[in-house]
Write a protein that holds these residues in place. Structure first.
Motif, PDB file in Angstrom:
ATOM      1  N   HIS A   1     -20.363  11.641  19.182  1.00 29.42           N
ATOM      2  CA  HIS A   1     -20.327  12.439  17.954  1.00 29.42           C
ATOM      3  C   HIS A   1     -18.888  12.697  17.528  1.00 29.42           C
ATOM      4  O   HIS A   1     -18.568  12.663  16.326  1.00 29.42           O
ATOM      5  CB  HIS A   1     -21.054  13.766  18.162  1.00 29.42           C
ATOM      6  N   ILE A   2     -18.016  12.960  18.491  1.00 33.21           N
ATOM      7  CA  ILE A   2     -16.592  13.149  18.175  1.00 33.21           C
ATOM      8  C   ILE A   2     -16.016  11.865  17.587  1.00 33.21           C
ATOM      9  O   ILE A   2     -15.237  11.898  16.639  1.00 33.21           O
ATOM     10  CB  ILE A   2     -15.815  13.564  19.437  1.00 33.21           C
ATOM     11  N   MET A   3     -16.422  10.712  18.149  1.00 29.84           N
ATOM     12  CA  MET A   3     -15.931   9.428  17.657  1.00 29.84           C
ATOM     13  C   MET A   3     -16.306   9.217  16.187  1.00 29.84           C
ATOM     14  O   MET A   3     -15.518   8.682  15.397  1.00 29.84           O
ATOM     15  CB  MET A   3     -16.502   8.292  18.513  1.00 29.84           C
ATOM     16  N   GLU A   4     -17.503   9.644  15.801  1.00 28.06           N
ATOM     17  CA  GLU A   4     -17.944   9.488  14.416  1.00 28.06           C
ATOM     18  C   GLU A   4     -17.060  10.280  13.457  1.00 28.06           C
ATOM     19  O   GLU A   4     -16.815   9.863  12.330  1.00 28.06           O
ATOM     20  CB  GLU A   4     -19.397   9.946  14.279  1.00 28.06           C
TER      21      GLU A   4
ATOM     22  N   ILE B   1      -9.655  22.017  22.315  1.00 32.17           N
ATOM     23  CA  ILE B   1     -10.832  22.296  23.142  1.00 32.17           C
ATOM     24  C   ILE B   1     -11.514  23.575  22.673  1.00 32.17           C
ATOM     25  O   ILE B   1     -12.737  23.632  22.500  1.00 32.17           O
ATOM     26  CB  ILE B   1     -10.442  22.404  24.620  1.00 32.17           C
ATOM     27  N   ALA B   2     -10.714  24.609  22.462  1.00 38.18           N
ATOM     28  CA  ALA B   2     -11.284  25.901  22.063  1.00 38.18           C
ATOM     29  C   ALA B   2     -11.963  25.818  20.705  1.00 38.18           C
ATOM     30  O   ALA B   2     -13.065  26.353  20.512  1.00 38.18           O
ATOM     31  CB  ALA B   2     -10.191  26.961  22.049  1.00 38.18           C
ATOM     32  N   GLU B   3     -11.329  25.139  19.754  1.00 37.27           N
ATOM     33  CA  GLU B   3     -11.836  25.152  18.392  1.00 37.27           C
ATOM     34  C   GLU B   3     -12.841  24.046  18.105  1.00 37.27           C
ATOM     35  O   GLU B   3     -13.872  24.290  17.482  1.00 37.27           O
ATOM     36  CB  GLU B   3     -10.658  25.045  17.411  1.00 37.27           C
ATOM     37  N   VAL B   4     -12.556  22.821  18.535  1.00 44.84           N
ATOM     38  CA  VAL B   4     -13.373  21.667  18.146  1.00 44.84           C
ATOM     39  C   VAL B   4     -14.446  21.360  19.180  1.00 44.84           C
ATOM     40  O   VAL B   4     -15.627  21.205  18.849  1.00 44.84           O
ATOM     41  CB  VAL B   4     -12.482  20.421  17.924  1.00 44.84           C
ATOM     42  N   ILE B   5     -14.060  21.278  20.442  1.00 44.50           N
ATOM     43  CA  ILE B   5     -14.991  20.805  21.471  1.00 44.50           C
ATOM     44  C   ILE B   5     -15.925  21.921  21.932  1.00 44.50           C
ATOM     45  O   ILE B   5     -17.130  21.703  22.091  1.00 44.50           O
ATOM     46  CB  ILE B   5     -14.207  20.204  22.648  1.00 44.50           C
ATOM     47  N   GLU B   6     -15.391  23.124  22.131  1.00 45.87           N
ATOM     48  CA  GLU B   6     -16.235  24.230  22.595  1.00 45.87           C
ATOM     49  C   GLU B   6     -16.626  25.196  21.482  1.00 45.87           C
ATOM     50  O   GLU B   6     -17.530  26.010  21.654  1.00 45.87           O
ATOM     51  CB  GLU B   6     -15.526  24.990  23.725  1.00 45.87           C
TER      52      GLU B   6
END
Length: 327
Positions: free
Chosen positions: A290-293, A141-146
């Motif tokens: 976008h994450i799915m891609e 969450i900290a690195e990829v999502i946020e």
């Protein structure tokens, strides 16, 4: 020197030598290099980024132990996080370790928790091809999502807070503060819920740790401090009493038949949402498409559901599966 450099110089001269200095390049490195702040150290910046993140705000509506409790006095994942932070900071200050690093790890340690606590985590771990662990998801969450771009030391402490030895003493303090907080605060919530009374607690534990929440927390915190730097842990006698009290809580609160029956409903809800969005990916918010891609369908669905609050998960489930009345 600017204000940050002055404070880093103070830390270098004041903190215990086994602590992590805010100027140590090994622990303050980031995935993407950034220009230093003139006012705040790297760990202070990490703390602020976590505190202002969306994932941190959502913790106020995520289960700690009791699902949908009636009343305002039961812990949520957010209040648990704040209590862990305070306990960890007390230990770090007394041991002259880096308090800002400790606080950043503590505030971020549960960012990755699912709705409905550990029962939600168990379902996603079962369904996701990559598995699911909340402490690893907290880093994701900290690195990829946020995209918080945290320092290595903070990410390592978050990742190791459940059952691993961290690379810094501050990370290991948070691991102990987490268990100090949740066992004693869950006892208080269980008493409030009439699941047990203080007199039900094992006498061999309370005689050593104390007969109240405050006494037990004080005993455990003192034990970590007095055990010293060589091994960040409780003293042996205190460790034994702590582990016995923890086992008592699992046997009498966390894993009782009543708790399993209650958790089953939440598990079925999470499972049905996972299967539904795996078949209907376009109904997820655009950021998860976008994450799915980049990471695949299963990862995106897992990320979406893990980020839900308890109430949002119930609302989404109701909209999908509960028939609406005719108008």
């Amino acid at each position: 020197m600017n204000l940050r450099e002055q404070y880093e110089n103070y830390e270098k001269n004041f903190l215990c030598t086994v602590g992590t200095s805010a100027t140590d390049p090994e622990y303050t490195r980031r995935k993407e290099q950034e220009e230093k702040c003139q006012f705040r150290t790297d760990f202070q910046r990490d703390r602020d980024r976590i505190l202002h993140s969306k994932a941190f705000r959502r913790l106020k509506h995520k289960t700690q132990v009791f699902l949908s409790p009636e009343g305002d006095h039961y812990r949520t994942r957010l209040t648990h996080t704040l209590e862990v932070s305070q306990i960890a900071r007390t230990i770090a200050r007394c041991m002259r370790l880096n308090e800002d690093l400790t606080e950043a790890i503590a505030l971020g340690h549960d960012l990755g928790h699912t709705p409905f606590g550990h029962c939600g985590e168990a379902v996603l771990n079962e369904l996701s091809p990559e598995g699911f662990r909340h402490y690893l998801h907290s880093v994701r969450i900290a690195e990829v999502i946020e995209g918080l771009n945290l320092t290595y030391a903070v990410k390592n402490g978050i990742e190791c807070h459940t059952n691993r030895i961290a690379d810094t003493p501050e990370g290991n303090i948070v691991r102990l503060a987490d268990t100090i907080a949740y066992i004693n605060h869950d006892i208080e919530d269980a008493v409030r819920a009439d699941i047990l009374t203080e007199n039900d607690l094992p006498a061999e534990c309370t005689e050593i740790l104390g007969n109240s929440k405050s006494e037990r927390i004080t005993t455990l915190v003192q034990s970590v401090i007095e055990n010293g730097y060589e091994s960040i842990d409780f003293q042996p006698e205190i460790r034994k009493a702590h582990d016995e009290l923890k086992k008592f809580m699992y046997d009498n609160v966390y894993l009782t038949d009543k708790a399993r029956q209650r958790n089953k409903k939440a598990e079925n809800l999470i499972r049905n949402l996972y299967f539904y969005f795996a078949e209907n990916v376009n109904e997820m918010p655009v950021e998860y498409l976008h994450i799915m891609e980049k990471s695949g369908k299963e990862r995106a669905v897992c990320d979406y559901i893990a980020g839900m609050t308890d109430q949002y998960a119930v609302t989404v489930y109701s909209e999908i599966f509960i028939p609406k009345s005719w108008k």
